[in-house]
Write a protein that holds these residues in place. Structure first.
Motif, short mmCIF file in Angstrom:
data_model
loop_
_atom_site.label_atom_id
_atom_site.label_comp_id
_atom_site.label_asym_id
_atom_site.label_seq_id
_atom_site.Cartn_x
_atom_site.Cartn_y
_atom_site.Cartn_z
N TYR A 89 -6.72 -1.69 -4.11
CA TYR A 89 -5.27 -1.84 -4.24
C TYR A 89 -4.72 -1.01 -5.39
N ARG A 90 -5.46 -0.93 -6.49
CA ARG A 90 -5.00 -0.10 -7.62
C ARG A 90 -4.93 1.37 -7.20
N PHE A 91 -5.85 1.80 -6.37
CA PHE A 91 -5.81 3.16 -5.85
C PHE A 91 -4.53 3.39 -5.05
N GLU A 92 -4.19 2.44 -4.20
CA GLU A 92 -2.95 2.55 -3.42
C GLU A 92 -1.73 2.61 -4.33
N GLN A 93 -1.72 1.81 -5.39
CA GLN A 93 -0.56 1.76 -6.28
C GLN A 93 -0.28 3.10 -6.94
N GLY A 94 -1.32 3.90 -7.14
CA GLY A 94 -1.11 5.22 -7.73
C GLY A 94 -0.19 6.08 -6.88
N PHE A 95 -0.30 5.96 -5.56
CA PHE A 95 0.57 6.71 -4.67
C PHE A 95 1.98 6.15 -4.64
N THR A 96 2.11 4.84 -4.89
CA THR A 96 3.44 4.25 -5.02
C THR A 96 4.16 4.85 -6.22
N PHE A 97 3.46 5.00 -7.33
CA PHE A 97 4.07 5.62 -8.51
C PHE A 97 4.43 7.08 -8.25
N GLU A 98 3.58 7.79 -7.52
CA GLU A 98 3.90 9.19 -7.20
C GLU A 98 5.17 9.26 -6.36
N ALA A 99 5.32 8.35 -5.41
CA ALA A 99 6.53 8.32 -4.59
C ALA A 99 7.77 8.08 -5.44
N ASN A 100 7.64 7.24 -6.45
CA ASN A 100 8.78 6.97 -7.33
C ASN A 100 9.08 8.14 -8.26
N LEU A 101 8.05 8.76 -8.79
CA LEU A 101 8.28 9.89 -9.70
C LEU A 101 8.88 11.08 -8.96
N SER A 102 8.55 11.22 -7.68
CA SER A 102 9.07 12.35 -6.90
C SER A 102 10.53 12.14 -6.49
N GLY A 103 11.01 10.89 -6.57
CA GLY A 103 12.38 10.60 -6.19
C GLY A 103 12.55 10.13 -4.75
N VAL A 104 11.50 10.29 -3.94
CA VAL A 104 11.62 9.91 -2.53
C VAL A 104 11.78 8.39 -2.39
N ALA A 105 11.13 7.62 -3.24
CA ALA A 105 11.22 6.16 -3.15
C ALA A 105 12.66 5.69 -3.39
N ASP A 106 13.33 6.27 -4.38
CA ASP A 106 14.71 5.89 -4.65
C ASP A 106 15.60 6.20 -3.46
N ARG A 107 15.38 7.36 -2.85
CA ARG A 107 16.21 7.76 -1.70
C ARG A 107 16.03 6.77 -0.54
N VAL A 108 14.79 6.39 -0.27
CA VAL A 108 14.53 5.46 0.83
C VAL A 108 15.07 4.08 0.51
N ARG A 109 14.90 3.62 -0.74
CA ARG A 109 15.41 2.30 -1.12
C ARG A 109 16.92 2.25 -1.02
N ASP A 110 17.59 3.33 -1.42
CA ASP A 110 19.04 3.37 -1.32
C ASP A 110 19.50 3.25 0.13
N THR A 111 18.78 3.90 1.03
CA THR A 111 19.10 3.82 2.46
C THR A 111 18.91 2.39 2.96
N PHE A 112 17.81 1.76 2.53
CA PHE A 112 17.55 0.38 2.94
C PHE A 112 18.62 -0.56 2.41
N ALA A 113 19.04 -0.34 1.17
CA ALA A 113 20.07 -1.21 0.57
C ALA A 113 21.40 -1.11 1.33
N GLN A 114 21.74 0.11 1.78
CA GLN A 114 22.97 0.30 2.53
C GLN A 114 22.89 -0.38 3.89
N GLU A 115 21.71 -0.28 4.54
CA GLU A 115 21.55 -0.89 5.86
C GLU A 115 21.54 -2.41 5.77
N ASP A 116 21.13 -2.94 4.61
CA ASP A 116 21.01 -4.39 4.43
C ASP A 116 22.35 -5.06 4.17
N LYS A 117 23.40 -4.28 3.87
CA LYS A 117 24.70 -4.84 3.55
C LYS A 117 25.42 -5.30 4.82
#
Length: 255
Positions: free
Chosen positions: A227-255
């Motif tokens: 699981y710690r190995f997987e989490q490293g890729f989660t951090f990479e997704a956040n540092l690259s900015g792609v995670a924020d973009r996807v989360r913002d899309t999800f937040a808009q759809e959830d409204k």
């Protein structure tokens, strides 16, 4: 609201998650789950722990509270404390279920998503309601992780297809794969989980603790390292900015 522990019968502790409406756990909630499970397992008279959702929640768990992350982002502070806290908290909670000194039964009603799969995948046994569904919508939420735990519930190729598509599997399907002990109507869920816990709790407490340690020792997957190995890729997704973009899309759809 929060995490509570009760002792309905001798030898059994019930840890209840209550974060309505969907049991999306905030950062502190994950740590509270970890503390409650480990404390229950350390109690000399406890021989089995049941992990469940409160009756007022629509499902077992919707995973991480994405809105908590969104609030931090909207504050303009630019920090990542919620993201870091959620990652560490999830690790601690998943690990606690696995490291609990006595067997842990997950009583799953309704949806079990994201971090919920992390908890359930590390449990010793699963009792589920007939409306229960399990899945990792991580790619739709700007995250990765918990494939380690989903792979303990379904075969490898099914795990990959479920992860890539964000689809869910039913309790009946998981029972067919051998990972769910029993599927019951939703009103019977708690009683069924307690029935199994009662059967386990009849065993000698010392031997149960030895058995838990022995079974963890022969586990073919190192759930902590994986699981710690997987989490490293989660951090990479956040540092690259792609995670924020996807989360913002999800937040808009959830409204």
């Amino acid at each position: 609201m929060g995490v509570s522990t009760s002792s309905p019968e001798k030898g059994i502790s019930v840890v209840t998650m209550d974060f309505p409406p969907v049991n999306a756990l905030p950062v502190q909630g994950w740590y509270d789950v970890a503390d409650a499970i480990l404390a229950a397992g350390r109690a000399p008279g406890v021989r089995c722990v049941v992990l469940c959702a409160a009756d007022g929640c629509r499902g077992f768990s919707a995973g991480v509270d994405i809105k908590e992350m969104q609030r931090e982002a909207a504050s303009g502070a630019g920090g990542r404390s919620t993201l870091l806290g959620a990652n560490r908290g999830c690790y601690e909670a998943f690990s606690a279920v696995y490291r609990c000194e006595v067997p842990v039964i997950a009583a799953v009603g309704g949806f079990c998503l994201g971090g919920g799969v992390g908890l359930v995948g590390n449990a010793d046994a699963i009792v589920a309601s007939d409306d229960a569904t399990f899945g990792l919508p991580e790619l739709d939420r700007g995250a990765l992780g918990a494939a380690t735990h989903l792979s303990r519930l379904v075969p490898q190729h099914l795990m990959r297809a479920l992860f890539y598509t964000s689809r869910t599997a039913t309790a009946a399907e998981l029972r067919a794969h051998g990972s769910v002990w029993q599927v019951v109507p939703r009103p019977r869920l708690r009683a069924a989980a307690l029935e199994l816990a009662r059967e386990i709790a009849r065993k000698d407490g010392y031997l149960l603790r030895l058995a838990k340690a022995a079974l963890n020792g022969i586990d073919p997957v190192d759930v902590h390292r994986s699981y710690r190995f997987e989490q490293g890729f989660t951090f990479e997704a956040n540092l690259s900015g792609v995670a924020d973009r996807v989360r913002d899309t999800f937040a808009q759809e959830d409204k």
